[in-house]
Design a protein around this motif. Structure first.
Motif, PDB file in Angstrom:
ATOM      1  N   ASP A  97       8.959  -3.735   5.396  1.00 28.01           N
ATOM      2  CA  ASP A  97       9.507  -2.507   4.807  1.00 28.01           C
ATOM      3  C   ASP A  97       8.971  -2.279   3.392  1.00 28.01           C
ATOM      4  OD1 ASP A  97      10.828  -4.637   3.686  1.00 28.01           O
ATOM      5  OD2 ASP A  97      12.837  -3.826   3.967  1.00 28.01           O
ATOM      6  N   GLU A  98       8.185  -3.226   2.874  1.00 23.18           N
ATOM      7  CA  GLU A  98       7.603  -3.059   1.540  1.00 23.18           C
ATOM      8  C   GLU A  98       6.133  -3.501   1.567  1.00 23.18           C
ATOM      9  OE1 GLU A  98      10.079  -4.949  -1.425  1.00 23.18           O
ATOM     10  OE2 GLU A  98      11.749  -3.583  -1.005  1.00 23.18           O
ATOM     11  N   ASP A 134       3.353   0.163  -5.464  1.00 28.01           N
ATOM     12  CA  ASP A 134       4.295  -0.460  -4.527  1.00 28.01           C
ATOM     13  C   ASP A 134       4.925   0.563  -3.598  1.00 28.01           C
ATOM     14  OD1 ASP A 134       4.214  -3.234  -5.278  1.00 28.01           O
ATOM     15  OD2 ASP A 134       5.163  -2.652  -7.163  1.00 28.01           O
ATOM     16  N   TYR A 135       5.109   0.152  -2.357  1.00 26.05           N
ATOM     17  CA  TYR A 135       5.823   0.960  -1.367  1.00 26.05           C
ATOM     18  C   TYR A 135       7.210   0.354  -1.187  1.00 26.05           C
ATOM     19  CZ  TYR A 135       6.841   3.321   3.076  1.00 26.05           C
ATOM     20  OH  TYR A 135       7.404   4.076   4.080  1.00 26.05           O
ATOM     21  N   LYS A 136       8.229   1.134  -1.512  1.00 30.43           N
ATOM     22  CA  LYS A 136       9.619   0.668  -1.402  1.00 30.43           C
ATOM     23  C   LYS A 136      10.508   1.819  -0.975  1.00 30.43           C
ATOM     24  CE  LYS A 136       9.482  -3.051  -4.777  1.00 30.43           C
ATOM     25  NZ  LYS A 136       9.613  -3.439  -6.163  1.00 30.43           N
ATOM     26  N   ASN A 137      11.554   1.518  -0.229  1.00 25.81           N
ATOM     27  CA  ASN A 137      12.510   2.554   0.195  1.00 25.81           C
ATOM     28  C   ASN A 137      11.835   3.779   0.806  1.00 25.81           C
ATOM     29  OD1 ASN A 137      14.675   0.996  -0.910  1.00 25.81           O
ATOM     30  ND2 ASN A 137      14.037   1.703  -2.939  1.00 25.81           N
ATOM     31  N   GLY A 138      10.780   3.529   1.583  1.00 28.41           N
ATOM     32  CA  GLY A 138      10.165   4.610   2.336  1.00 28.41           C
ATOM     33  C   GLY A 138       9.158   5.464   1.606  1.00 28.41           C
ATOM     34  N   SER A 139       8.798   5.102   0.365  1.00 29.55           N
ATOM     35  CA  SER A 139       7.740   5.891  -0.287  1.00 29.55           C
ATOM     36  C   SER A 139       6.953   5.065  -1.303  1.00 29.55           C
ATOM     37  CB  SER A 139       8.310   7.146  -0.941  1.00 29.55           C
ATOM     38  OG  SER A 139       9.139   6.786  -2.015  1.00 29.55           O
ATOM     39  N   TRP A 140       5.776   5.579  -1.618  1.00 31.92           N
ATOM     40  CA  TRP A 140       4.920   4.945  -2.610  1.00 31.92           C
ATOM     41  C   TRP A 140       5.404   5.321  -4.002  1.00 31.92           C
ATOM     42  CZ3 TRP A 140       1.759   1.188  -1.257  1.00 31.92           C
ATOM     43  CH2 TRP A 140       1.286   1.131   0.054  1.00 31.92           C
ATOM     44  N   GLU A 141       5.537   4.336  -4.870  1.00 35.92           N
ATOM     45  CA  GLU A 141       5.924   4.592  -6.256  1.00 35.92           C
ATOM     46  C   GLU A 141       4.707   5.108  -7.040  1.00 35.92           C
ATOM     47  OE1 GLU A 141       7.668   0.882  -7.506  1.00 35.92           O
ATOM     48  OE2 GLU A 141       9.517   1.302  -6.398  1.00 35.92           O
ATOM     49  N   GLY A 144       7.131  -7.083   2.213  1.00 37.06           N
ATOM     50  CA  GLY A 144       8.498  -7.154   2.748  1.00 37.06           C
ATOM     51  C   GLY A 144       8.789  -8.524   3.338  1.00 37.06           C
TER      52      GLY A 144
END
Lengths: 354, 354
Positions: free
Chosen positions: B157-158, B40-47, B148
């Motif tokens: 954004d996600e 997942d991509y969240k808060n500007g980065s890939w987890e 997102g």
């Protein structure tokens, strides 16, 4: 297929989120209401539409929407007048257009009665969500996408049609400055540009980001072959006023047949404005700006209503639009919103009472 | 962003579906394996990437994938040799290309190490799923899409990046007859045709359905401006043999940079075949067919491998291709699959051992 509808199944939400919403500070399309309409296509036909609590959707990762972009949508608005009557604006045009879009994307068409009865049932439940504040309305988003499974690049066998609602303020806040695009393109001859297909929008995001980085809000697309003619702005059709003539591009297989666009053409004609529907060369607009005959540019669409353009960029140069006392944009915006909010006579029969 | 990866989180499935699969009768892309990679991509980065049991995805109805087509994908295969070693074919090319596609669709790029480590961790768990039957392989589908929320037409954004696998047989069964398309188009100059964007595929379904109704399997797209030049076949690049020269269209912003395509160009050159990468006029192909110099046409792609075309339709007329004893298609198919299945020397270094 039997498209006569007996009724819409309704399951009401146990609680409402409406108390958490500040109706005086609405952004565009970010808050959803308590319910949505859902209708599934399975085994070759559409099932009975349901209005259910707004809720997440669960899909197999191989569902074709994730791989092959099989989705189309519409944008509509519901307006509330001072007597709390609720109005739609030319809803059958949206109903027809989503099927035109669906056909091009190989998505099964959705019966008119399912659309209208589903929509009305949903809106009757959500009446409290329709803002009365000037410039605000209930944005309505009908959309349909492929839920059928498999990695083979072919149309899905199952689909989901949803109508969701979002109380919304203006789409653009403040001045709208546009960039006339000559490198990237929105659509091809013989492509899907006339359809409200999801993929048309995704393809615009990156060029728009580049334009935003240069200080513009939106891109104005030109034809992909010569980049000499103005097409549309992706989320809006474009109108240009040179002297007292209002000009807009003809629709084609590359340009969306905007409902606001065609309504404004009729209203402008009724106002005695000379309207020309013809190809607009970028060169003509630049020359008109340089010789002082370019009076106005504005975008028109359901979400954007009428968005006056304050300047356009072309080949590294900005061209400012004059500020007019009696602009066509202001006149036509008043005319169309007066009809939408039931503040004036509706001689075209565009208003639709819920 | 820190793109150095410590490890991939693994959660194994409690049971396997593998016993239910008939590996001697595999269709293409309809059966999935027990696990998938998810990131997942969240808060500007890939987890951190996870390999988890294959399972449904739950999304908000306003997720942008349902509205704005923000999705791209890749197609890869894993091959098992007779010693049960597992091989990939030029996987870094797919990794690079999905990021080229993502960039054009305003999707955040996925770090190389996340892609390769996620893929390898997944494939090590799924080794038993890789068929050993001739013509079969494990089709691998990396894909990324916008999760997102919101109805505003702007990038999400996600995002969610997934790799799923499907043991698969041939993409086409039997003869492939194509129609040269002159009305509909696949892509625009300055558009997204070079990207493996979901919307590119949805736009091809309806014209392909029309072609299928006339007895063809696939459409060969021509340029949207003149319809005079051959582009690609949507799921395959196209090669044409006139006399002993093998011709394929140059890649452009309208045509996918196929990995099979460029591998075949290198193999053909090594075989001493005269290869021309240039625009191919439909007129030239028709004339070559009429004067007996058109020897072969074939499609090339990861899913389709090499699919010999038996006839093409153009302006209501069918043109048959001859049946050759020693076709380039057969020769190149043997060369590339011998490398893929580890049956021959790999002097180009294309094979990648799991």
């Amino acid at each position: 297929m039997d498209t006569s509808l007996k009724n819409v199944i309704v399951e009401k939400a146990k609680t409402s989120k409406i108390d958490q919403v500040d109706f005086n500070n609405l952004s565009f399309g970010s808050i959803v209401t308590d319910h949505m309409m859902v209708c599934d296509y399975k085994n070759g036909s559409w099932e009975t539409p349901k209005v259910v609590p707004y809720q997440p959707i669960t899909l197999d990762p191989s569902s074709k929407i994730f791989h092959y972009g099989q989705s189309v949508f519409e944008g509509m608005k519901a307006y509330k007048d001072t007597d709390n009557n609720v109005w739609l604006f030319r809803p059958l045009e949206n109903q027809k257009r989503i099927n035109i879009s669906s056909k091009r994307l190989a998505i099964p068409e959705f019966p008119e009665e399912y659309f209208m009865e589903g929509l009305k049932t949903l809106l009757k439940l959500e009446q409290q969500w329709i803002p009365q504040t000037e410039g605000s309305s209930l944005y309505i988003r009908p959309f349909v996408f492929a839920t059928g499974k498999g990695f083979h690049a072919s149309p899905a066998d199952e689909y989901k049609f949803i109508i969701a609602c979002a109380p919304s303020g203006p789409y653009f806040s403040g001045k709208v400055k546009v960039l006339i695009e000559e490198t990237y393109s929105r659509s091809a001859n013989g492509g899907v540009g006339f359809a409200k297909a999801g993929g048309n929008y995704a393809g615009q995001f990156y060029p728009t980001q580049l334009a935003v980085a240069k200080g513009y809000n939106q891109v104005i697309w030109t034809d992909d072959n010569t980049h000499e003619y103005i097409e549309e702005a992706g989320a809006m059709n474009i109108f240009i006023r040179i002297n007292d003539t209002l000009i807009t591009s003809p629709i084609s297989d590359r340009i969306l047949d905007g409902i606001t666009r065609k309504s404004l053409i009729e209203l402008a004609k009724e106002e005695g404005i000379n309207v020309e529907i013809r190809k607009i060369a970028v060169k003509e607009v630049v020359e008109a700006s340089e010789n002082g005959t370019l009076m106005e540019m504005f975008g028109a669409g359901t979400a954007a209503v009428i968005s006056p353009i304050t300047a356009f960029g072309y080949r590294e140069k900005d061209y400012e639009l004059p500020e007019l006392e009696n602009s066509y944009a202001a006149l036509l915006r008043k005319r169309i919103t007066d009809i939408q909010y039931n503040r004036a006579e509706d001689k075209f029969g565009w208003r639709y009472k819920l």
